[in-house]
Write a protein that holds these residues in place. Sequence first.
Motif: not given
Length: 119
Positions: A3, A86, A95, A111, A113
């Motif tokens: 992530q 990361t 996180w 973010d 993602q």
Amino acid sequence: MSQQFVFWRTEASLDSADVYERLMQGDDVDGLEPIDPDAAEAALVAAFPDWAVEVRRADVPEQTMLGFEDTMGIDVGYRAQCVTVTCYGMGESEWNVVISTMADLGYPLYDPQISYRFN
């Protein structure tokens, strides 16, 4: 699975996806403030006190790596205007530690993602 989180500081109204793309290409972005890599590094190391730390390796001076028992880790990259974290083998609770730590320094989360910046 990994992530990635990216953190930067600005008072300007900028397109976050464009800022992210430009930062990842190594560009400077007008309107972004410079980061303090020493403060970011110290805060992240303090946030994970039981983790092994490899700080600013000689071959990659703009990087810090933290890990816990070969099961979890973060790879932190410092650029002039952003910090990229990361995460490996981590879940939401870890996180959130990263995100909160950086927010406490005044660096909100982007973010990649979901292409969203949290202010």
